[in-house]
Design an enzyme around this catalytic site. Structure first.
Site, short mmCIF file in Angstrom:
data_model
loop_
_atom_site.label_atom_id
_atom_site.label_comp_id
_atom_site.label_asym_id
_atom_site.label_seq_id
_atom_site.Cartn_x
_atom_site.Cartn_y
_atom_site.Cartn_z
N ASP A 63 27.43 -32.97 13.88
CA ASP A 63 28.44 -34.69 14.21
C ASP A 63 27.99 -35.39 12.63
OD1 ASP A 63 28.63 -33.89 16.79
OD2 ASP A 63 26.02 -35.07 16.93
N ASP A 69 22.15 -43.42 10.78
CA ASP A 69 21.85 -42.61 11.14
C ASP A 69 20.62 -42.31 10.58
OD1 ASP A 69 22.95 -41.80 13.67
OD2 ASP A 69 24.56 -41.22 12.17
N GLU A 92 17.11 -34.85 15.75
CA GLU A 92 18.94 -34.42 16.13
C GLU A 92 19.71 -34.40 14.03
OE1 GLU A 92 21.98 -37.10 17.83
OE2 GLU A 92 23.16 -36.31 16.72
N GLU A 93 18.86 -34.99 13.53
CA GLU A 93 19.81 -35.31 12.05
C GLU A 93 18.47 -33.99 11.40
OE1 GLU A 93 21.73 -36.50 11.29
OE2 GLU A 93 21.98 -37.56 13.34
N ASP A 114 16.07 -38.89 18.59
CA ASP A 114 17.28 -38.79 17.87
C ASP A 114 17.44 -40.24 17.44
OD1 ASP A 114 19.88 -38.92 18.31
OD2 ASP A 114 20.58 -38.72 19.99
N LEU A 116 19.62 -42.29 16.31
CA LEU A 116 20.33 -42.62 16.50
C LEU A 116 21.45 -42.18 17.61
CD1 LEU A 116 20.32 -45.74 15.85
CD2 LEU A 116 21.95 -46.15 14.16
N ASP A 117 21.06 -42.73 18.90
CA ASP A 117 22.33 -42.07 19.66
C ASP A 117 23.44 -42.41 19.68
OD1 ASP A 117 22.94 -39.78 21.39
OD2 ASP A 117 22.61 -41.94 22.96
N GLU A 280 18.11 -35.41 23.47
CA GLU A 280 18.73 -36.36 24.82
C GLU A 280 19.08 -35.79 26.23
OE1 GLU A 280 22.58 -37.15 20.95
OE2 GLU A 280 22.70 -35.61 22.68
P1 AHM Z 1 31.68 -37.94 23.95
O1 AHM Z 1 32.76 -39.05 22.79
O2 AHM Z 1 32.45 -36.86 23.71
O3 AHM Z 1 32.15 -38.81 25.52
O4 AHM Z 1 30.28 -37.72 23.78
C1 AHM Z 1 29.85 -39.24 23.85
C2 AHM Z 1 28.23 -38.35 24.33
C3 AHM Z 1 27.15 -39.94 24.15
O5 AHM Z 1 26.64 -39.41 25.87
C4 AHM Z 1 26.07 -39.81 23.13
O6 AHM Z 1 25.35 -40.65 23.05
C5 AHM Z 1 26.61 -38.86 21.71
O7 AHM Z 1 27.90 -38.29 22.90
C6 AHM Z 1 25.51 -38.11 21.33
O8 AHM Z 1 26.44 -38.43 20.54
P2 AHM Z 1 25.78 -38.50 18.99
O9 AHM Z 1 23.81 -37.86 19.31
O10 AHM Z 1 26.33 -38.24 18.02
O11 AHM Z 1 25.44 -40.20 18.59
MG MG Z 2 22.76 -38.31 19.93
#
Ligand code: AHM
Ligand code: MG
Length: 335
Positions: A63, A69, A92-93, A114, A116-117, A280
């Site tokens: 990502d 983040d 996660e990072e 994680d 900053l989710d 997560e």
């Molecule tokens: P989407 O954009 O495919 O629907 O995904 C959303 C999901 C969330 O539920 C979650 O918070 C996020 O993707 C996780 O990704 P990150 O940790 O990179 O924010």
């Molecule tokens: Mg996340």
């Protein structure tokens, strides 16, 4: 007058119910809450100090990394690497385990998080959050932590929680018994107990899933979603923020179901999952189950999954017991 319970008092009260407790977990959680306050302050002023935007790198999960983040990641490492409570961390990072620097003592716990989710949405001021999970180490005390310390099922967590940086900042925490919510009072800088003993409703009226993926779901998932929004289901609303922390937080409080099923977009045979197990899906599943809900991949309770790698992903269906039961009935072809 209402009893004021800040998070420190809550942790001490919990510790006193366990005379065998050394106080280590309490201190660890206390250090973490300080990291959350620092992140909360920064998230609140992100637009002012040019912390919005991407930095052009990808993280361990592929990502885009945002400036916030990186701030959240650095803050947690800086707050947690020297307290003597942890033997290693996983984020996660970071692609690999985060070691505790040589000069600091190694503790008996492992922290997965994680920082900053939901951060891909942050420039639009959408709620984001930090998710954390704490296991007891398996390797010998006093040594550096190893991968096996982190790769444990969420059923064995000693504590987990999340902080949602929303219209107010809220910490939701469980150390194994109840799930309790604290709201950050910005005036005094304390997390105060505002939602004691959160229980998820047995059934809700909200379903939450990224329907933009519907062409790439298994047909059974599509059949469930068609049913849940039909008059036969009795009037469910759709809510999808795209920030798991916010979608699951709402599900915990109002009931309903949050789904992130496998999609067959890039790999038509095996498909792909989005949400990461260790920091997560796992901790969120642990919290929702403690609050009386259900969290499953469709075949296995998420808290029973044995992780085999740091950034492993899994399918997710989380929510009220009756709603998840309906989903499972569709997934298993019983309806
Ligand atoms: P989407 O954009 O495919 O629907 O995904 C959303 C999901 C969330 O539920 C979650 O918070 C996020 O993707 C996780 O990704 P990150 O940790 O990179 O924010
Ligand atoms: Mg996340």
């Amino acid at each position: 007058m209402r009893k004021l319970v800040n998070v420190q008092r809550y942790l001490l009260d919990t510790e006193r119910q366990h005379p065998e407790a050394s106080g280590d977990l309490t201190s660890l959680l206390w250090d973490l809450t300080l990291a959350f306050k620092l992140i909360s302050a920064e998230v609140n002023k992100a637009g002012l100090v040019e912390l919005y935007g991407e930095i052009g790198d990808e993280n361990a999960s592929g990502d885009q990394v945002t400036k916030l983040d990186m701030f959240a990641q650095d803050t947690i490492v800086r707050m947690m690497d020297h307290g003597g409570h942890l033997c290693c961390m996983a984020s996660e990072e970071e692609r690999e385990l985060i070691a505790i620097p040589e000069r600091y003592p190694k503790g008996k716990y492992v922290l997965s998080y994680d920082p900053l989710d939901g951060s891909s949405n942050i420039d639009a001021n959408v709620s984001v959050g930090t998710i954390f999970a704490i296991h007891q180490r398996k390797s010998p005390d006093g040594t550096d932590g190893v991968l096996d310390d982190v790769l444990q099922p969420s059923r064995d967590l000693v504590a987990a929680g999340y902080v949602i940086y929303g219209s107010s900042t809220m910490l939701v925490l469980s150390t194994g018994e109840t799930v309790d919510g604290f709201t950050l009072d910005p005036g005094v800088g304390e997390f105060l107990l505002s939602h004691p003993n959160i229980r998820i409703p047995k059934r809700g009226k909200i379903y939450s899933v990224n329907e933009g993926n519907s062409h790439f779901w298994k047909p059974e998932v599509g059949r469930y979603v068609d049913w849940v929004k039909s008059p036969a289901a009795g009037g469910y609303k759709s809510r999808y923020i795209g920030s798991m922390i916010a979608d699951v937080h709402r599900t915990l409080l109002y009931g309903g179901i949050f789904l992130y099923p496998r999609t067959y977009r890039r790999d038509p045979v095996n498909g792909e999952c989005k949400l990461r197990l260790l920091y997560e899906a796992g901790p969120m599943a642990y919290l929702v189950e403690r609050a009386g809900g259900v969290a499953t991949t469709g075949t296995t309770p998420i808290i029973d999954l044995e992780p085999t790698e740091l950034h492993e992903r899994c399918e997710v269906a989380i929510g009220s017991p009756d709603d998840v039961a309906d989903y499972l009935a569709f997934i298993h072809g019983e309806r």
